[in-house]
Design a protein around this motif. Structure first.
Motif, short mmCIF file in Angstrom:
data_model
loop_
_atom_site.label_atom_id
_atom_site.label_comp_id
_atom_site.label_asym_id
_atom_site.label_seq_id
_atom_site.Cartn_x
_atom_site.Cartn_y
_atom_site.Cartn_z
N ASP B 25 -52.87 -46.84 -28.53
CA ASP B 25 -53.16 -45.40 -28.52
C ASP B 25 -53.57 -44.86 -27.15
N GLN B 26 -52.72 -45.13 -26.16
CA GLN B 26 -52.98 -44.56 -24.84
C GLN B 26 -53.03 -43.04 -24.91
N SER B 27 -53.96 -42.44 -24.15
CA SER B 27 -54.06 -40.98 -24.09
C SER B 27 -54.74 -40.60 -22.79
N LEU B 28 -54.89 -39.31 -22.58
CA LEU B 28 -55.55 -38.83 -21.37
C LEU B 28 -56.95 -39.42 -21.24
N ASP B 29 -57.64 -39.56 -22.37
CA ASP B 29 -59.00 -40.09 -22.35
C ASP B 29 -59.03 -41.61 -22.26
N ASN B 30 -57.94 -42.25 -22.65
CA ASN B 30 -57.89 -43.72 -22.65
C ASN B 30 -56.62 -44.20 -21.94
N ARG B 81 -43.35 -45.66 -17.04
CA ARG B 81 -43.78 -44.27 -17.17
C ARG B 81 -45.16 -44.14 -17.81
N ASN B 82 -45.49 -45.01 -18.75
CA ASN B 82 -46.80 -44.91 -19.41
C ASN B 82 -47.94 -45.25 -18.46
N MET B 83 -47.63 -46.05 -17.43
CA MET B 83 -48.66 -46.32 -16.43
C MET B 83 -48.84 -45.11 -15.53
N PHE B 84 -47.79 -44.30 -15.43
CA PHE B 84 -47.88 -43.08 -14.61
C PHE B 84 -48.60 -41.95 -15.35
N ARG B 88 -45.02 -38.15 -23.01
CA ARG B 88 -43.79 -38.78 -23.49
C ARG B 88 -42.67 -37.74 -23.54
N GLY B 89 -41.43 -38.19 -23.52
CA GLY B 89 -40.30 -37.26 -23.62
C GLY B 89 -40.09 -36.49 -22.32
N ASP B 90 -39.46 -35.30 -22.42
CA ASP B 90 -39.20 -34.47 -21.23
C ASP B 90 -40.49 -34.08 -20.53
N TRP B 91 -40.41 -33.94 -19.21
CA TRP B 91 -41.56 -33.43 -18.46
C TRP B 91 -41.70 -31.94 -18.74
N PRO B 92 -42.80 -31.47 -19.31
CA PRO B 92 -42.92 -30.04 -19.64
C PRO B 92 -42.95 -29.18 -18.38
N ASP B 93 -43.54 -29.68 -17.31
CA ASP B 93 -43.58 -28.98 -16.02
C ASP B 93 -43.94 -30.03 -14.96
N THR B 114 -38.30 -43.95 -15.95
CA THR B 114 -38.33 -42.91 -16.97
C THR B 114 -36.92 -42.59 -17.42
N HIS B 115 -36.78 -42.05 -18.61
CA HIS B 115 -35.46 -41.58 -19.05
C HIS B 115 -35.25 -40.11 -18.68
N HIS B 116 -36.29 -39.50 -18.11
CA HIS B 116 -36.26 -38.05 -17.91
C HIS B 116 -36.36 -37.71 -16.42
#
Lengths: 218, 218
Positions: B25-30, B81-84, B88-93, B114-116
């Motif tokens: 459960d990687q997230s901004l906080d973890n 990408r998850n280390m970056f 997930r998915g397309d870069w929103p901005d 990345t795929h994006h």
């Protein structure tokens, strides 16, 4: 009269860095599976192991302390069938009596998990092998009764330990992580969520030969 | 003119005893997944890490030696990408520029798998993030070119390292086995037969905080 209850313990159990507690392709020539002797490099030089194979001397450091602790206060053992021998399926006859010769290193009653019934065997040195076909809980009940106030030690192999861990029936696990890669074999912890099962690491002791961990429930 | 070729390295990569290189459960906080900070207990006190977060002091023992060695002679990095980041998915901005603020600790070109597609980003301190959509070999080719005679360091996470190990593209892996159980997360070595892929343990150094292993190919 109620006595002090013994613990259910796994001790001196070696695991490779990539998670295997035994190598692949166990056979008469490779009791621990192919390539898996390196798992146990930490224990072979210890005084406890040297005495077990009838030799004098041996090391007396931290590795020895852990090896010796594994035999302290043990009143009964449980072994998976593969730890008892390389035979699978029905017992062809009564000739196989374990890997350990006439005088096995247990000196207690030993409960061997198997699907195939067989009469108990009395060995020299007070080891008696019993064959339990009723599953892990029946084996544990009988072992606890035999052990009285002493501990029950679950010797292995990995499949047996996994079943007891999954059922939450092990109180304490001494794991020795050996600095080797096996690549294949019998996984010990894969797919088991020990923290979720209530286990945590309570003691960590590194040596040159292994990383010793004490894992306890509760 | 042919220069001396650098190595492709993984360094200072932490793994739990039960085989996880990151928590779930990687997230901004973890950023490292839930509960996974303990994986890195060995590195936080080191001088190398303390300097990285702008502090003075820090330990100078074996753990520090390994932490520092991870940054020596590194000419380019590769990150999954998850280390970056947690997106997930397309870069929103273009707002997400990594976990590390304006001055990331890389100071080289960094190739993010990345795929994006996304335009490269120049950061302070000579770090440039490039986004590679052509797969692990394209990223490695570009990183080797950027690194010249220096090493390419593959930073992680576990999925990225697994792909490069499986392809036999990593020359050296420094693994720090931390004496903790995570229970779940991103497995590092599960299902990979490193000896079969040509890897072996060539150096073992235990500390109180981790079991350091150098694994090499060949």
């Amino acid at each position: 009269m109620e006595g002090v209850l013994g613990k259910v313990r796994v001790a001196a159990f070696s695991m490779s860095v990539d998670g295997f507690g035994a190598g692949p392709d166990q056979s008469l020539d490779n009791p621990m599976g192919v390539g898996a002797m390196g798992l146990h490099s930490w224990v072979f030089p210890t005084r406890t192991f040297q005495q077990m194979i009838g030799k004098e001397g041996g090391t007396t450091g931290v590795d020895e302390t852990f090896a010796a602790r594994g035999f302290e206060n043990v009143g009964a053992w449980i072994l998976g069938r593969n730890m008892f021998g390389p035979i699978r399926g029905d017992w062809p006859d009564d000739s196989w009596k374990g890997w350990w010769g006439d005088t096995p290193p247990y000196h207690t009653q030993v409960f061997v998990l198997t699907h195939h019934p067989r009469a108990s065997i009395e060995m020299k040195g007070d080891t008696v092998f019993h064959f339990v076909t009723g599953g892990i809980r029946e084996a544990l009940d009988r072992a606890k009764q035999a052990a009285g106030s002493k501990d029950v030690r679950i010797g292995g192999g990995p499949m047996t330990i996994r079943q007891y861990l999954q059922a939450g029936l092990i109180d304490e696990l001494h794991l020795a992580v050996s600095p080797i890669l096996l690549g294949s074999g019998e996984p010990l912890l894969a797919g088991l969520d020990l923290p979720k099962l209530g286990y945590k690491v309570v003691e960590r002791t590194p040596t040159e030969a292994a990383m010793h961990l004490i894992v306890r429930k509760g």
